[in-house]
Design a protein around this motif. Structure first.
Motif, PDB file in Angstrom:
ATOM      1  N   THR A 251       0.736  -1.162   0.105  1.00  0.00           N
ATOM      2  CA  THR A 251      -0.022   0.087  -0.029  1.00  0.00           C
ATOM      3  C   THR A 251       0.706   1.385  -0.128  1.00  0.00           C
ATOM      4  O   THR A 251       0.521   2.048  -0.831  1.00  0.00           O
ATOM      5  CB  THR A 251      -0.753  -0.066   1.311  1.00  0.00           C
ATOM      6  OG1 THR A 251      -1.536  -1.233   1.308  1.00  0.00           O
ATOM      7  CG2 THR A 251      -1.827   1.337   1.149  1.00  0.00           C
ATOM      8  N   ARG A 252       1.944   1.231   0.763  1.00  0.00           N
ATOM      9  CA  ARG A 252       2.774   2.341   0.925  1.00  0.00           C
ATOM     10  C   ARG A 252       3.625   2.490  -0.475  1.00  0.00           C
ATOM     11  O   ARG A 252       3.617   3.895  -1.058  1.00  0.00           O
ATOM     12  CB  ARG A 252       3.884   2.297   2.138  1.00  0.00           C
ATOM     13  CG  ARG A 252       2.879   2.556   3.474  1.00  0.00           C
ATOM     14  CD  ARG A 252       3.788   2.260   4.630  1.00  0.00           C
ATOM     15  NE  ARG A 252       2.896   2.224   5.688  1.00  0.00           N
ATOM     16  CZ  ARG A 252       3.241   2.118   7.134  1.00  0.00           C
ATOM     17  NH1 ARG A 252       4.831   1.588   6.946  1.00  0.00           N
ATOM     18  NH2 ARG A 252       2.800   2.181   7.892  1.00  0.00           N
ATOM     19  N   THR A 278      -6.706   5.640   7.307  1.00  0.00           N
ATOM     20  CA  THR A 278      -5.545   4.771   6.725  1.00  0.00           C
ATOM     21  C   THR A 278      -4.752   5.443   5.776  1.00  0.00           C
ATOM     22  O   THR A 278      -3.153   5.423   5.968  1.00  0.00           O
ATOM     23  CB  THR A 278      -6.186   3.772   5.867  1.00  0.00           C
ATOM     24  OG1 THR A 278      -7.189   2.881   7.005  1.00  0.00           O
ATOM     25  CG2 THR A 278      -5.043   2.713   5.658  1.00  0.00           C
ATOM     26  N   ALA A 279      -5.188   6.209   4.804  1.00  0.00           N
ATOM     27  CA  ALA A 279      -4.126   7.196   3.934  1.00  0.00           C
ATOM     28  C   ALA A 279      -3.424   7.858   4.313  1.00  0.00           C
ATOM     29  O   ALA A 279      -2.285   8.092   4.447  1.00  0.00           O
ATOM     30  CB  ALA A 279      -5.044   7.666   2.801  1.00  0.00           C
ATOM     31  N   ALA A 285       3.822   7.759   7.810  1.00  0.00           N
ATOM     32  CA  ALA A 285       4.892   6.726   7.889  1.00  0.00           C
ATOM     33  C   ALA A 285       6.031   7.172   6.968  1.00  0.00           C
ATOM     34  O   ALA A 285       7.157   7.037   7.379  1.00  0.00           O
ATOM     35  CB  ALA A 285       4.376   5.288   7.917  1.00  0.00           C
ATOM     36  N   LEU A 286       5.524   7.262   5.910  1.00  0.00           N
ATOM     37  CA  LEU A 286       6.229   7.715   4.530  1.00  0.00           C
ATOM     38  C   LEU A 286       7.026   9.361   4.627  1.00  0.00           C
ATOM     39  O   LEU A 286       8.227   9.262   4.534  1.00  0.00           O
ATOM     40  CB  LEU A 286       5.634   7.782   3.225  1.00  0.00           C
ATOM     41  CG  LEU A 286       5.002   6.388   2.694  1.00  0.00           C
ATOM     42  CD1 LEU A 286       4.336   6.730   1.663  1.00  0.00           C
ATOM     43  CD2 LEU A 286       6.221   5.537   2.489  1.00  0.00           C
ATOM     44  N   ARG A 287       6.345  10.109   5.436  1.00  0.00           N
ATOM     45  CA  ARG A 287       6.965  11.318   5.632  1.00  0.00           C
ATOM     46  C   ARG A 287       7.934  11.370   6.904  1.00  0.00           C
ATOM     47  O   ARG A 287       9.151  11.798   6.702  1.00  0.00           O
ATOM     48  CB  ARG A 287       5.858  12.398   6.250  1.00  0.00           C
ATOM     49  CG  ARG A 287       5.983  13.725   6.566  1.00  0.00           C
ATOM     50  CD  ARG A 287       5.096  14.698   6.796  1.00  0.00           C
ATOM     51  NE  ARG A 287       4.260  14.467   7.967  1.00  0.00           N
ATOM     52  CZ  ARG A 287       3.019  13.838   7.668  1.00  0.00           C
ATOM     53  NH1 ARG A 287       2.549  13.355   6.673  1.00  0.00           N
ATOM     54  NH2 ARG A 287       2.480  13.460   8.798  1.00  0.00           N
ATOM     55  N   LEU A 292       8.254  11.657   1.602  1.00  0.00           N
ATOM     56  CA  LEU A 292       7.370  12.494   1.415  1.00  0.00           C
ATOM     57  C   LEU A 292       7.307  13.612   2.039  1.00  0.00           C
ATOM     58  O   LEU A 292       7.651  13.728   3.134  1.00  0.00           O
ATOM     59  CB  LEU A 292       5.765  11.772   0.978  1.00  0.00           C
ATOM     60  CG  LEU A 292       5.040  11.393   1.849  1.00  0.00           C
ATOM     61  CD1 LEU A 292       4.187  12.407   2.712  1.00  0.00           C
ATOM     62  CD2 LEU A 292       3.911  10.360   1.377  1.00  0.00           C
ATOM     63  N   THR A 293       6.546  14.850   1.771  1.00  0.00           N
ATOM     64  CA  THR A 293       6.309  15.891   2.402  1.00  0.00           C
ATOM     65  C   THR A 293       4.809  16.286   2.607  1.00  0.00           C
ATOM     66  O   THR A 293       4.047  15.942   1.462  1.00  0.00           O
ATOM     67  CB  THR A 293       7.026  17.299   1.814  1.00  0.00           C
ATOM     68  OG1 THR A 293       6.574  17.413   0.518  1.00  0.00           O
ATOM     69  CG2 THR A 293       8.659  17.034   1.734  1.00  0.00           C
TER      70      THR A 293
END
Length: 314
Positions: A251-252, A278-279, A285-287, A292-293
């Protein structure tokens, strides 16, 4: 074989470019896009970039009708803006005309109107070139420029250490071993004789081009040798999507993939088929991993990939 002839004075005028130069690096990347070799490693990268190149960049292909670029594009500059300005400042009208004649000589292709305008020195034609360069830079280099800067710093430090410990000769022969009696030879490069004649030499690593060294040899200027550095950019080979999903989770990994432009949390949730909460959690988590920003605009937040996140998608 490339043979570079030094005078005693030239050995005192060798320098390593302290920072990467956007215009030569962009040209190296565009050359690599059109190169037929190393398809296994670069095929997926080429496919992605060719799909990402905007229409505004298409005029650049008109400058290389047979894969040979005009020499007036050979400039340095530490920023994109400086490099683009130098192209016009450094190229007099006669030089531009002679170079366009050279690259179109013997070819059946008819130069498009904007090339004829560039030949005549028309202001509108120069604006077409500037727009095309800028569009190509944003699509090709901007996402990975911080990484290029990091790689360049490491390359510069390596050479500086070699010069300090073992001398300039050792630093040159670490790149190509053939230095003898004032002539530096690069086996495997295109046959060419370059005489520095007191102008000096600038060594510029490039992280996209994987062919032989690229030489900028213009009258009255130091010669610039752009050489493929180390392993270049760590471009992802085919099958990397599965590997990325194995590290980040499917998903990520998909969230990164759909960020072709800044998107709100609601848009991400819709693309992924998950709830907004959830998004938002996946984006957080990615930030946190620097991929990502997130920027707040009024009541909305927009997510966009960082240069590292863009690189992982390639």
């Amino acid at each position: 074989m490339l043979r570079i002839h030094f005078t005693a004075e030239d050995f005192t005028r060798v320098r390593f470019a302290p920072r990467p130069s956007p215009v030569p690096e962009l040209h190296a990347a565009l050359m690599m896009l059109g190169a037929p070799h190393e398809e296994l490693l670069f095929g997926r990268w080429r496919g992605r970039l060719l799909r990402a190149l905007p229409r505004a960049a298409e005029p650049l292909a008109d400058l290389v009708p047979g894969g040979v670029a005009p020499y007036f594009l050979d400039v340095l500059g530490e920023t994109r803006e400086e490099g683009l300005a130098l192209i016009r400042e450094a190229a007099g009208p006669e030089f531009v005309r002679s170079e366009l004649e050279r690259v179109y000589a013997g070819r059946s292709a008819v130069p498009p109107p904007w090339i004829r305008g560039l030949y005549d020195g028309e202001e509108g034609a120069w604006r077409v070139l500037e727009r095309a360069q800028r569009a190509a830079y944003e699509a090709v280099l901007a996402p990975v420029w911080p990484l290029v800067q990091d790689l360049h710093r490491a390359e510069f430090a390596r050479h500086a250490l070699t010069v300090a410990e073992r001398g300039l000769g050792a630093a040159l022969t670490a790149l190509a071993p053939g230095l003898c009696d004032g002539v530096w030879s690069w086996p495997g490069a295109a046959s060419r004789e370059v005489r520095l004649a007191g102008r000096g030499l600038v060594l510029l690593p490039t992280f996209h081009w994987r062919g032989g060294p690229l030489v900028q040899d213009l009258p009255g200027r130091p010669v610039v040798l752009a050489y493929p550095a180390g392993g270049g950019l760590p471009l992802a080979p085919s099958g990397a999507e599965e590997g990325l999903a194995g590290v980040l989770g499917r998903t990520r990994a998909e969230l990164l993939r759909v960020l072709t432009e800044p998107r709100t949390t609601t848009e991400l949730a819709r693309c992924l088929g998950v709830s907004n909460a959830t998004a938002s959690a996946h984006a957080a988590a990615l930030r946190g991993a620097g991929l990502l920003t997130t920027t707040r605009t009024g009541r909305s937040v927009h997510h966009a990939p960082t240069p590292l996140g863009e690189l992982l998608k390639r």
